[in-house]
Design an enzyme around this catalytic site. Structure first.
Site, PDB file in Angstrom:
ATOM      1  N   ALA A 239       0.822  -1.215   0.000  1.00 31.27           N
ATOM      2  CA  ALA A 239       0.000   0.000   0.000  1.00 31.27           C
ATOM      3  C   ALA A 239       0.855   1.265   0.000  1.00 31.27           C
ATOM      4  O   ALA A 239       2.088   1.203   0.086  1.00 31.27           O
ATOM      5  CB  ALA A 239      -0.944  -0.021   1.194  1.00 31.27           C
ATOM      6  N   HIS A 240       0.196   2.381  -0.070  1.00 33.33           N
ATOM      7  CA  HIS A 240       0.841   3.696  -0.122  1.00 33.33           C
ATOM      8  C   HIS A 240       1.733   3.941   1.090  1.00 33.33           C
ATOM      9  O   HIS A 240       1.393   3.577   2.200  1.00 33.33           O
ATOM     10  CB  HIS A 240      -0.223   4.786  -0.190  1.00 33.33           C
ATOM     11  CG  HIS A 240      -1.182   4.767   0.957  1.00 33.33           C
ATOM     12  ND1 HIS A 240      -1.008   5.526   2.086  1.00 33.33           N
ATOM     13  CD2 HIS A 240      -2.307   4.041   1.160  1.00 33.33           C
ATOM     14  CE1 HIS A 240      -1.990   5.299   2.923  1.00 33.33           C
ATOM     15  NE2 HIS A 240      -2.801   4.397   2.393  1.00 33.33           N
TER      16      HIS A 240
END
Lengths: 350, 350, 350
Positions: A239-240
């Site tokens: 994820a980010h």
């Protein structure tokens, strides 16, 4: 497989000690169980030594512990390393797009393309992107605006690298993976989930390999980072704003939530989930199918849902196996205590 | 990032109260820890207020609780919302295909293409499909026969929308996702798994966003439905005939099995599995890595494998941590009871 | 759906017994709850028999147990099979690429293409590859060098079949799936993860169906094998050297680690993880979200993390629900035993 080699040539290739007839010609490599005459096999785990006598292989790669191999052999300390070299020798060639730029590749003006690249059909490279020397882009690869792809990378069909993401040198990305899709972040505004802009990017350092159908999302600000030499399997979600440490290994279907930080040589088994914003120290190992909800100190080994220290996990699992009988036992013991408590008669066994 | 703004301009943009020097020029936005001089940062969680004094940021976005910010600042009630606007201001432009239809796009006769679309190279649009005004289709997108894509949608590279599926307006689908693949349904006929035809479709309503490498399968009959404003992350599986409620949030690697029904504002953490044919009421929250085997009432929060009420899950987890010692304790207690039961001597402690 | 049929025609189609007015014209098929006038519905589970009276459907497919159906009906023993035939009749046509080879398809010299194929735009077929008669390759499909695709296969958009992999006849692979990416195998050499060459391939036998965004990795040596009739859902990982048995069913997001062997008719629920190098016997069933760490004997049903025998899993789950109160009870019982042990007073209840 039509490539051949003599045993002496292979011994030289791997830097091992020749044992037996070096002129023997070999035409392939296969495990002990299935190797045929004319092929070479190997022993990387001494537990399987009994198989050496039964194999049909014509030659063997063995460790020094096997002092008298039952076939012509190469003796070497690092069988895995020797085997990789031998397999590479016998490997049939992998077909990549031919060197050059396919006439159907769509390269925006201003993109910089290095020397000796192999850019296949239907590739799209947007403005300001850079592709390094010797890099191979298979059919349908998309390189977004101002993305940088280093030298000697291989991107398999349809890989997507979104705008402003950066790949180092010798990066391999397997088919269909997506680098730099927008991070999954929203805030609730007047009852609607409203997108948090993700204006950062992704940095993938040298020698990283990423499997097929995996995703590394771009960051909110700054960069999501996959450090040097990390290896990521298929169908993995990063994820980010995550940082994956150097030489970390993430097996298939792992999910790492936003802003988690993984140290060097972290090893995550298949299907593992890592919570957002937590930190796993260097060398942490997580057993397959575990879910890690909090920081884990360097070197620790954890397992379970939620993940706990590994030996404690084993103890609890063993205990859980007994729980139904524990409850029955407790019920029975309670009756015995009641009997003892009875004022008229303390002793149940007469 | 080369776009700049004065603090006063940003205060106007977000409708916040200016505190300090409005003429200060800012050139970017970054978290407190990493912001540099010339950048603006923000405080969205009061727990991190101590970081305000140490940040290198030149300006801040803070909530009203920070009555005397240590830098020039914008004070506003909804920091998240203000931040999103500021980030959008500083965001570098995202490159999409240019307006128009790329010459390599393959558009079947009879497909209806709206105004101001941007259809990239190697897109394929089959017969009877409709693409609404202002919609962006990146390279390699496939729109099946009689599929409808609404207005102002963005479909990233290689997204597949199969025949007769419908997307509303402002739908975003990230790279490689597949809408409308055949549902996974078979019946056993003479020892073979025989496909159940899936003749229904998929309806994706307005303002839905779907991540990369996710799948929403078509239904057996009727439609699989993703309702208005729902947000779906990467690598998510939504099976045939599922209904995902309005504004539901499905984190990465969630799997929802056939015909499950999720209410509005349902929140599923990463890696969650939802059994087929069950119903989750409005606002249900499921912790990451949980597996939900039965209906969950509106508003409930559940966790675990199988998922149970969240506080009960916490209690059981805490209890499980003690189980090995509980078993040891029970064994010891049993001995003490045996001693009490012994006719010759009731008292163990002398 | 504009195709119609009389009830008598449908009865003939499915080989069922006509009950009522055979001249009635039907125009579609839908579940009991949502069927409208002019449509036919079905009852496949006797538990839902009460719905028969309330349905708006004009006709029914029912099993022989329904001796007096409340609508015109087809009575047949295998409702599922009849339903599939009826649904196929009413199914709107699925648009594939037109027969022939699209002018943009890139077919290497020396590739062998069968008769009556339908090869869509932007397909790439490398040297030495073979595509069988009647096979459909949708837009963007990639067939690697010397790969063999059998007859009457359907590969949806962007499917990647890497070099030297083999597909049997009537294989269906949904969009974005990747067959034959390199297996995930490394050995540590001087502190770096070094790739183990994966010089084997993948064999996918006849009548296999694989969902969207799934991955079947190539083997180290020999082949990863998906046997005849196996069905694999979306987002599934099948690692190098795995064998999936004939007619096995792998639901969405399953992960099978390297060299695991699954028997015939194995059934893996969604999100299941299978450890490397283990064996699951014929007919093994694994409940959704379970993680299997060791061999499972033929016919067994297992569940949990780690997976154990199913009834034991249910017992343990039920016991775990009681664990907090068990611990409280044990604490209380301990106090009672202490009181009994107290030399001055054995009886707590006065």
């Amino acid at each position: 497989m039509t490539r051949t080699a003599t045993l002496a040539e292979l011994a030289t290739l791997v830097g091992g000690e020749l044992h037996g007839d070096g002129t023997r010609t070999l035409s392939g490599v296969a495990p002990l169980d299935v190797a045929q005459e004319g092929e070479i096999s190997w022993l990387s785990d001494l537990r399987f030594a009994p198989k050496l006598k039964k194999t049909q292989a014509s030659a063997l790669i063995v460790p020094p512990e096997i002092t008298d191999p039952p076939r012509d052999a190469i003796i070497c300390k690092k069988v895995d390393h020797a085997l990789a070299q031998v397999m590479t020798h016998f490997a049939p060639p992998v077909v990549h797009p031919p060197q050059g730029i396919d006439e159907t590749a769509r390269i925006a003006p201003g993109a910089k393309i290095g020397d000796n690249v192999a850019i296949g059909p239907y590739v799209v490279i947007e403005q300001g992107a850079v592709v390094g020397d010797g890099t191979i882009l298979h059919t349908g690869v998309y390189i977004g605006a101002e993305a940088h792809v280093g030298a000697n990378c291989t991107l398999w069909p349809h890989v997507v690298v979104r705008e402003r993401c950066t790949l180092g040198d010798r990066v391999i990305i397997h088919a269909q993976s997506v680098i730099g899709a927008d991070g999954f972040g929203y805030y609730l505004h007047e009852g609607r989930h409203t997108r948090v802009p993700h204006i950062g990017g992704v940095i993938i350092e040298d020698d990283v390999e990423i499997g097929a159908c995996s995703c590394v999302d771009r960051s909110k600000t700054g960069n999501t980072v996959i450090k040097q030499g990390a290896k990521i399997d298929n169908l993995v979600q990063v994820a980010h704003n995550v940082v994956v440490g150097a030489n970390a290994v993430l097996c298939a279907q792992v999910g790492v939530a936003g802003s988690a930080r993984l140290g060097s040589y972290v090893l995550l088994g298949g299907h593992v989930g890592i919570r957002d914003n937590i930190e796993l120290g260097d060398g942490v190992q997580v057993a397959a199918c575990s879910c890690v909800p909090q920081d884990v100190a360097a070197g620790a080994k954890v397992a379970g849902l939620p993940a706990i220290e590994f030996r404690q996990y084993l103890r609890e699992s063993a205990s859980l196996r007994k729980l139904p009988e524990v409850i029955a036992h407790l019920r029975e013991l309670t009756k015995r205590v009641e009997q003892l408590e009875s004022p008229t008669d303390h002793s149940p066994r007469r």
